[in-house]
Design a protein around this motif. Structure first.
Motif, PDB file in Angstrom:
ATOM      1  N   ASP A 125      -6.893   1.637   2.969  1.00 15.12           N
ATOM      2  CA  ASP A 125      -7.311   1.240   1.621  1.00 15.12           C
ATOM      3  C   ASP A 125      -8.763   0.758   1.600  1.00 15.12           C
ATOM      4  OD1 ASP A 125      -5.347   1.946  -0.089  1.00 15.12           O
ATOM      5  OD2 ASP A 125      -4.353   0.000  -0.124  1.00 15.12           O
ATOM      6  N   SER A 156      -9.308  -3.049  -5.406  1.00 20.26           N
ATOM      7  CA  SER A 156      -8.685  -1.765  -5.173  1.00 20.26           C
ATOM      8  C   SER A 156      -9.693  -0.651  -5.003  1.00 20.26           C
ATOM      9  CB  SER A 156      -7.775  -1.449  -6.353  1.00 20.26           C
ATOM     10  OG  SER A 156      -7.531  -0.092  -6.415  1.00 20.26           O
ATOM     11  N   PRO A 157     -10.092  -0.422  -3.760  1.00 17.86           N
ATOM     12  CA  PRO A 157     -11.008   0.681  -3.496  1.00 17.86           C
ATOM     13  C   PRO A 157     -10.391   2.027  -3.882  1.00 17.86           C
ATOM     14  CG  PRO A 157     -10.774  -0.758  -1.573  1.00 17.86           C
ATOM     15  CD  PRO A 157      -9.695  -1.128  -2.539  1.00 17.86           C
ATOM     16  N   GLY A 158     -11.235   2.969  -4.198  1.00 20.08           N
ATOM     17  CA  GLY A 158     -10.751   4.319  -4.493  1.00 20.08           C
ATOM     18  C   GLY A 158     -10.392   5.032  -3.208  1.00 20.08           C
ATOM     19  N   ARG A 159      -9.786   6.180  -3.368  1.00 21.87           N
ATOM     20  CA  ARG A 159      -9.451   6.968  -2.181  1.00 21.87           C
ATOM     21  C   ARG A 159     -10.687   7.741  -1.733  1.00 21.87           C
ATOM     22  NH1 ARG A 159      -4.390   7.699  -0.653  1.00 21.87           N
ATOM     23  NH2 ARG A 159      -4.765   9.770   0.154  1.00 21.87           N
ATOM     24  N   ARG A 163      -7.578   7.992 -11.915  1.00 20.69           N
ATOM     25  CA  ARG A 163      -7.556   7.540 -10.516  1.00 20.69           C
ATOM     26  C   ARG A 163      -7.536   6.027 -10.436  1.00 20.69           C
ATOM     27  NH1 ARG A 163     -12.621  10.936  -8.218  1.00 20.69           N
ATOM     28  NH2 ARG A 163     -11.638  12.990  -8.135  1.00 20.69           N
ATOM     29  N   ARG A 193       2.423   1.718  -3.338  1.00 21.66           N
ATOM     30  CA  ARG A 193       1.430   2.206  -4.300  1.00 21.66           C
ATOM     31  C   ARG A 193       1.246   3.709  -4.123  1.00 21.66           C
ATOM     32  NH1 ARG A 193      -1.748  -2.048  -3.538  1.00 21.66           N
ATOM     33  NH2 ARG A 193      -3.314  -1.017  -2.283  1.00 21.66           N
ATOM     34  N   GLN A 194       1.203   4.145  -2.854  1.00 21.10           N
ATOM     35  CA  GLN A 194       1.034   5.575  -2.620  1.00 21.10           C
ATOM     36  C   GLN A 194       2.236   6.369  -3.128  1.00 21.10           C
ATOM     37  OE1 GLN A 194      -0.198   6.418   1.434  1.00 21.10           O
ATOM     38  NE2 GLN A 194      -2.264   6.618   0.631  1.00 21.10           N
ATOM     39  N   ALA A 238       0.844  -1.208   0.000  1.00 23.25           N
ATOM     40  CA  ALA A 238       0.000   0.000   0.000  1.00 23.25           C
ATOM     41  C   ALA A 238       0.873   1.249   0.000  1.00 23.25           C
ATOM     42  CB  ALA A 238      -0.927  -0.011   1.213  1.00 23.25           C
ATOM     43  N   ALA A 247      -4.804   3.461  -9.041  1.00 23.56           N
ATOM     44  CA  ALA A 247      -5.154   2.492  -7.999  1.00 23.56           C
ATOM     45  C   ALA A 247      -4.843   1.070  -8.452  1.00 23.56           C
ATOM     46  CB  ALA A 247      -6.624   2.621  -7.629  1.00 23.56           C
ATOM     47  N   GLY A 248      -4.574   0.898  -9.758  1.00 22.43           N
ATOM     48  CA  GLY A 248      -4.116  -0.402 -10.235  1.00 22.43           C
ATOM     49  C   GLY A 248      -5.216  -1.319 -10.708  1.00 22.43           C
TER      50      GLY A 248
END
Lengths: 476, 476
Positions: free
Chosen positions: B140, B353-356, A347, A14-15, A11, A351-352
């Protein structure tokens, strides 16, 4: 070394990667909308980077002629005629060429190498959306197209996402600004279609060849897209029954006004009983998709949509009635819709994990007009003599079409001479200068077949001069 | 063994996994909305599985009293008082308890173990949204809340996603159905606030304690949420200047009608020049967020929003004006919004992969009312004698407040006796039964300070009986 710490590390990476990430953007098309999109990408780069989580780097703008004059001043080196090469190195392709080819080829090429695509190409989506969606899903790429229907109005995303837990039963859309401008002007001024069209062309609201707009073809493509999404099935342009506004007369508009109504060109997508099993049997669901001029009560929210504005009215089982309203065309509004898709798609790339493009989870049969019931407004020019109404009414009754309201307007040619002229009426009712009456019926819901048979028989009555109009009615 | 075939394999596995995937859903709250959400989860399970890409298994409904009577008949074994235990084993938590605690604790617990959350809790989001968004991002997890503002109307997602490539400059919302119902009834019937409120309470449109609605507090929470999202900053309830509708009189409504206007309670969020640098200097941007009764021209799209309906009007740089309209409350409409979030969140969990959740990309200062300019409508009761208008107008001028329009209505008490009574007028203009005039001014844009100083000085004029109303005006 536990799985938790690995997940945390992933995580964090990824950020970090997101903060530095650059996405290469290819823009296909340098017209009105393309120029605005390029302007926003360049001018608002900082805000877009913050919102997308990645820098959106415009790698080039593919055009047919690099030297052509443009609406917006942009760096010359961005323009290229090599669309294929531009697409090949893009993470995200914005397709604004319009038309079927070469747009289709470029979009498929982009999806095949895993790039996501944002497009406003309603014609391509309505004709071949299924192929594109399948290709996107097969490659874990996104295909977004908010700009394809109703310009800047967010309608695709609300239907695909916000209403994904509800059951949409009907969509009524004013999705073509040109025809709404024309009908609204006719309503305001009382002028005839041809005159208002000429004025609309002069003002730039209608094109020199207005066919795609006034014959309802543009609206039909949008209706196919809306129906596919609303009902989680696949509807293509060929499934849409389409009638334009060229036959709408000033008299139709005036009669609508008398009845407290207005005429709008509506794109209608409805969940109905499956015609294959017989309408109303409830044995299965089907979809009816059509575009036609429609009488609407002035109290209906869509009746208040004036000028070139668009609006989409959605009925859902739990949400009830919703309406989405705004500018349906124009460079900046359409660019706004494109850029919303670009940021959201970016986005998800960051986020992949792009979402699935395919929205069809079932195959619903297309129900033809023969199985659909609607209310109709029927206008007749008849001889002004006793017994006419009764004879006409009996034809409606023979075909099982029930009359809701009738209005009569007498306008004999002699009457222009003064109030006393009516006494001179030719008793035969058919002679030169005989007085005529206009009858306007609004029916209860009937099938198109029953209505067509009724109209055919009414035309054969000797007291009937002509059937001046047949219009469908919604919202009553 | 190429990377392509690996990617294809991974995609295929993900699809297989998705087909079998089960997400455990915890529902907190079994009231009107909660019951509807549970009903939809159980009744529409098949369609939801197809759309979400996973089966949504309702593990339980946490309530305070398992035996309490419910609106909707659901399996008894679903109810539990152990919210904590339910949350601990959920992939997705739907929070519909409302209020700050224990909702806040449960949401944070869910996010901390990586579960995503869907909530309609406007009070909590307006007070402490930043903490929740940070916790979601840190884990996440997704935090979605479409139901928190304007019920079934998709407005959160359009602002967060569809308009993410545009620059929103203003949001005007009718976001409280109770107050819109009351103001609309006053407009239609001419009745006073207290009488219409009593009727609304009888019909169930207003609660026994209507304070949160009529004082604008409910609308203020929604205004804070809308402002945060629209301007990518953080706005909490304390930042919202709030005034309710309790002082709106039948005379205000009548005067508005005379001027071709209507009165609506609007939640207003505006991007303005930063007050810290002085309004209009362009040195920085700020945000003004307020709720107050507002005069609107009847031609404004928001003026046509009747009854308990809600609508949100958004102005953006490229999109222009947009409006979103629909049912703002009620069990089924709110459940529709919740379920849209549930399906969309489930899709993203399945995709891995949830969004932010965090939407704040910058910190904009809150601009206080002292730096905001608006138009005002000012109503005065004055002695009906020569020179009054000129004296009042000079006070406006002294404070730099420019008058756009003035209307005068004379209603001396003697005049009720007949047309000739005006001749009996007391020349002093202040005696028992002297005739009065009502003046209604609409100003050009002015600061609140300038307007307040003007009103204070006008009150001190000996010819002024009272200042009957001061209302803000938008959309002119």
């Amino acid at each position: 070394m536990t799985s938790t710490s690995e997940a945390q590390l992933a995580a964090a990476q990824r950020q970090d990667a997101g903060a530095e990430r650059v996405l290469t953007v290819a823009l296909l098309g340098g017209g009105t909308v393309g120029s605005q999109v390029a302007r926003i990408l360049l001018d608002d780069a900082e805000a877009l980077t913050a919102r997308a989580g990645a820098r959106l780097e415009l790698a080039g703008i593919a055009v047919r002629n690099v030297g052509a004059p443009r609406d917006v001043e942009l760096p010359r080196e961005l323009y290229t005629t090599d669309a294929e090469g531009l697409v090949a190195r893009a993470d995200l392709v914005i397709e604004l060429m319009g038309g079927i080819e070469p747009a289709r080829t470029h979009i498929l090429a982009a999806l095949r190498h895993g790039a996501s695509v944002v497009t406003g190409n309603k014609a391509l989506l309505a004709q071949d959306g299924a192929t594109l969606f399948d290709e996107a899903d097969a490659n874990d790429a996104e295909l977004n197209f908010e700009a394809a229907v109703a310009g800047a109005i967010p309608i695709i995303r609300p239907i695909r996402e916000s209403l994904s837990g509800d059951r949409i039963t009907r969509v009524l859309g004013i999705v073509n600004g040109t025809t709404n401008f024309i009908l609204d002007s006719m309503d305001t001024t009382g002028a005839q279609f041809a005159d208002v069209l000429a004025e609309a062309q002069r003002l730039g609201y209608a094109e020199a060849d207005p066919t795609a707009d006034v014959e309802g073809l543009d609206a039909a493509a949008k209706a196919a897209i809306l129906a596919s999404l609303a009902f989680h099935t696949r509807v293509s342009l060929d499934d849409v029954r389409c009638e334009g506004i060229t036959k709408v007369s000033a008299a139709d508009i005036a009669a609508a006004q008398d009845a407290g109504m207005t005429i709008k060109l509506l794109a209608i997508a409805e969940l109905v009983a499956d015609g294959a099993h017989g309408a109303g049997t409830g044995k299965g669901e089907g979809v009816s998709v059509r575009v036609h001029p429609t009488l609407l009560p002035r109290t209906h929210p869509l009746a208040a949509v004036h000028g070139a504005y668009n609006a989409v009215f959605v009925e859902a089982e739990n949400a009830g009635s919703l309406m989405f309203y705004g500018a349906g065309a124009g460079g900046a509004p359409t660019a706004s819709a494109i850029m919303g898709d670009v940021v959201t798609t970016a986005r998800r790339i960051v986020a992949g994990s792009p979402g699935r493009a395919g929205t069809a989870t079932r195959v619903l049969p297309i129900v033809g007009p023969e199985s659909i019931t609607t209310s109709y407004s029927v206008g007749l020019e008849v001889a002004d003599q006793p017994g006419v109404l009764s004879r006409v009414a009996s034809v409606f009754a023979q075909h099982g079409v029930s009359i809701e309201t009738m209005r009569q307007q007498i306008h004999g040619t002699e009457k222009a001479g003064g109030a006393g002229a009516a006494a001179d009426k030719d008793p035969a009712g058919r002679g030169e200068g005989a007085s005529r009456a206009e009858l306007r019926f609004v029916t209860h819901r009937a099938t198109e077949a029953a209505l067509a048979a009724t109209v055919a028989d009414i035309k054969n009555l000797d007291v009937v001069e002509s059937v001046t109009s047949v219009l469908r009615v919604e919202g009553v």
